[in-house]
Scaffold this active site. Structure first.
Site, short mmCIF file in Angstrom:
data_model
loop_
_atom_site.label_atom_id
_atom_site.label_comp_id
_atom_site.label_asym_id
_atom_site.label_seq_id
_atom_site.Cartn_x
_atom_site.Cartn_y
_atom_site.Cartn_z
N ASP A 105 -6.14 -6.55 4.49
CA ASP A 105 -5.63 -5.18 4.48
C ASP A 105 -5.73 -4.57 5.87
O ASP A 105 -6.83 -4.42 6.40
CB ASP A 105 -6.46 -4.38 3.47
CG ASP A 105 -6.00 -2.95 3.28
OD1 ASP A 105 -4.96 -2.57 3.85
OD2 ASP A 105 -6.68 -2.21 2.53
N ASP A 114 -4.81 3.31 -2.03
CA ASP A 114 -5.91 3.61 -1.11
C ASP A 114 -6.49 4.98 -1.40
O ASP A 114 -5.82 6.00 -1.19
CB ASP A 114 -5.40 3.58 0.34
CG ASP A 114 -5.20 2.16 0.83
OD1 ASP A 114 -6.14 1.36 0.71
OD2 ASP A 114 -4.09 1.85 1.33
N MET A 118 -9.33 7.71 -0.46
CA MET A 118 -10.25 8.08 0.64
C MET A 118 -10.82 9.47 0.35
O MET A 118 -10.09 10.35 -0.10
CB MET A 118 -9.49 8.14 1.96
CG MET A 118 -8.73 6.88 2.30
SD MET A 118 -7.86 7.08 3.87
CE MET A 118 -6.86 5.58 3.86
N HIS A 130 -8.28 0.57 -4.12
CA HIS A 130 -9.23 0.34 -3.01
C HIS A 130 -9.97 1.65 -2.76
O HIS A 130 -9.40 2.59 -2.21
CB HIS A 130 -8.42 -0.10 -1.78
CG HIS A 130 -9.24 -0.28 -0.54
ND1 HIS A 130 -8.66 -0.38 0.72
CD2 HIS A 130 -10.58 -0.37 -0.34
CE1 HIS A 130 -9.61 -0.53 1.63
NE2 HIS A 130 -10.78 -0.52 1.01
N SER A 163 0.84 -1.20 0.00
CA SER A 163 0.00 0.00 0.00
C SER A 163 0.87 1.25 0.00
O SER A 163 1.62 1.50 0.95
CB SER A 163 -0.90 0.01 1.23
OG SER A 163 -1.45 1.31 1.39
N MET A 165 -12.27 3.83 -0.85
CA MET A 165 -12.96 4.08 0.42
C MET A 165 -13.71 5.39 0.24
O MET A 165 -13.36 6.42 0.85
CB MET A 165 -11.94 4.15 1.57
CG MET A 165 -11.40 2.78 1.94
SD MET A 165 -9.88 2.88 2.93
CE MET A 165 -8.68 2.99 1.62
N HIS A 189 -1.15 -1.55 -4.23
CA HIS A 189 -2.41 -1.18 -3.56
C HIS A 189 -2.50 0.34 -3.42
O HIS A 189 -1.62 0.97 -2.82
CB HIS A 189 -2.46 -1.87 -2.20
CG HIS A 189 -3.79 -1.80 -1.52
ND1 HIS A 189 -4.84 -2.64 -1.84
CD2 HIS A 189 -4.25 -0.99 -0.53
CE1 HIS A 189 -5.87 -2.36 -1.07
NE2 HIS A 189 -5.54 -1.36 -0.26
N MET A 204 -11.18 -6.38 5.38
CA MET A 204 -10.47 -5.34 6.14
C MET A 204 -10.15 -5.88 7.53
O MET A 204 -11.03 -6.34 8.25
CB MET A 204 -11.33 -4.07 6.29
CG MET A 204 -11.47 -3.23 5.02
SD MET A 204 -9.91 -2.73 4.25
CE MET A 204 -9.12 -1.79 5.57
C1 DX5 Z 1 -6.42 1.46 5.57
C2 DX5 Z 1 -5.88 1.10 4.21
C3 DX5 Z 1 -4.69 0.22 4.22
C4 DX5 Z 1 -3.46 0.73 4.92
C5 DX5 Z 1 -2.70 -0.45 5.46
O1 DX5 Z 1 -7.61 2.14 5.39
O2 DX5 Z 1 -6.88 0.47 3.44
O3 DX5 Z 1 -4.37 -0.22 2.90
O4 DX5 Z 1 -2.65 1.49 4.08
O5 DX5 Z 1 -1.65 0.04 6.21
P1 DX5 Z 1 -0.79 -0.85 7.22
O6 DX5 Z 1 -0.25 -2.01 6.43
O7 DX5 Z 1 0.25 0.09 7.69
O8 DX5 Z 1 -1.73 -1.31 8.28
ZN ZN Z 2 -6.49 -0.53 1.41
#
Ligand code: DX5
Ligand code: ZN
Length: 226
Positions: A186, A46, A48, A77, A19, A79, A44, A148
């Site tokens: 994740d 992310d 948001m 991903h 990620s 969100m 990956h 998750m």
């Molecule tokens: C959280 C994200 C993850 C995050 C994981 O909302 O979807 O992908 O980056 O980070 P680590 O591996 O540091 O928990």
């Molecule tokens: Zn993620």
């Protein structure tokens, strides 16, 4: 688009999807190339919106910039509250795969179909508090389920052991209706928790902190996670 796609990879293969949320954004192109050199298959990303989750990260322009620099399979991903409204933009920017939340405001079946129509592979995900039953009806129609293992929104949180049962449940349903289904995890994934999730039936590991911030570098991180 990447030359290889997620649905060409077997679901009994361990796949890494670092990620970039944990990467150094001032050196993003370089960090992504280092991840590729460490042998990962996916990247990956992310996304948001500050509404579906209480944080804002990155979006379409970043996917577009990275596309010119990387052949990895882009595992986006979302969100965000309304994934349906942005699918085409992410596809045009170079996403290979889109995972969206069953809790979003977009109609699930229509969103799955729209992602497939764009020629992308599709994933469905759920927050820790959402029952696996919510996505059971869609398992036969999708390429991946993302479980998750932290509350979405932030990197660096602690893995939730309770989620192992959910992984087992989804793998047993997949064995009946969709044996090629990838199960991704994740949140809080490191060399110890990765082992637990693989044993429970996951095969795609997202890691932010444990990958990009590993003190001995990304190749060592990849080796430990696998
Ligand atoms: C959280 C994200 C993850 C995050 C994981 O909302 O979807 O992908 O980056 O980070 P680590 O591996 O540091 O928990
Ligand atoms: Zn993620």
């Amino acid at each position: 688009m990447s030359k290889v796609q997620l649905n060409q990879l077997p679901s009994d293969q361990t796949i890494l999807s670092p990620s970039i949320l944990a990467a150094d954004f001032t050196e993003l192109g370089k960090e992504v190339n280092m991840a590729a050199e460490a042998g990962v298959e996916l990247l990956h990303i992310d996304v948001m919106d500050g509404h579906f989750v209480p944080n804002i990260s990155i979006g379409i322009p970043v996917v577009k910039s990275l596309r010119d620099k990387s052949d990895l399979i882009f595992d986006v991903h979302l969100m965000i509250t309304n994934p349906m409204d942005y699918l085409e933009d992410f596809a045009k920017a170079g996403a290979d795969h889109i995972t969206f939340h069953v809790e979003s405001h977009s109609p699930v079946k229509e969103t799955i179909d729209a992602i497939k129509e764009l020629g992308l592979t599709v994933g469905l995900t759920l927050k820790p508090g959402t029952s696996a039953e919510e996505l059971k009806p869609y398992i036969a129609d999708i390429d991946m389920v993302l479980v998750m293992t932290v509350e979405p929104g932030f990197g660096g949180q602690k893995f939730m052991t309770d989620m192992l049962e959910k992984i087992k449940q989804i793998r047993s349903w997949a064995n009946e209706s969709n044996p090629g289904l990838h199960i991704e995890v994740d949140g809080g994934i490191n060399k110890d928790t990765s082992k637990l999730t693989l044993e429970a039936g996951a095969n795609v590991l997202v890691a932010g902190t444990a990958f990009f911030k590993h003190p001995e570098g990304m190749s060592k991180a990849a080796e430990e996670l696998r």
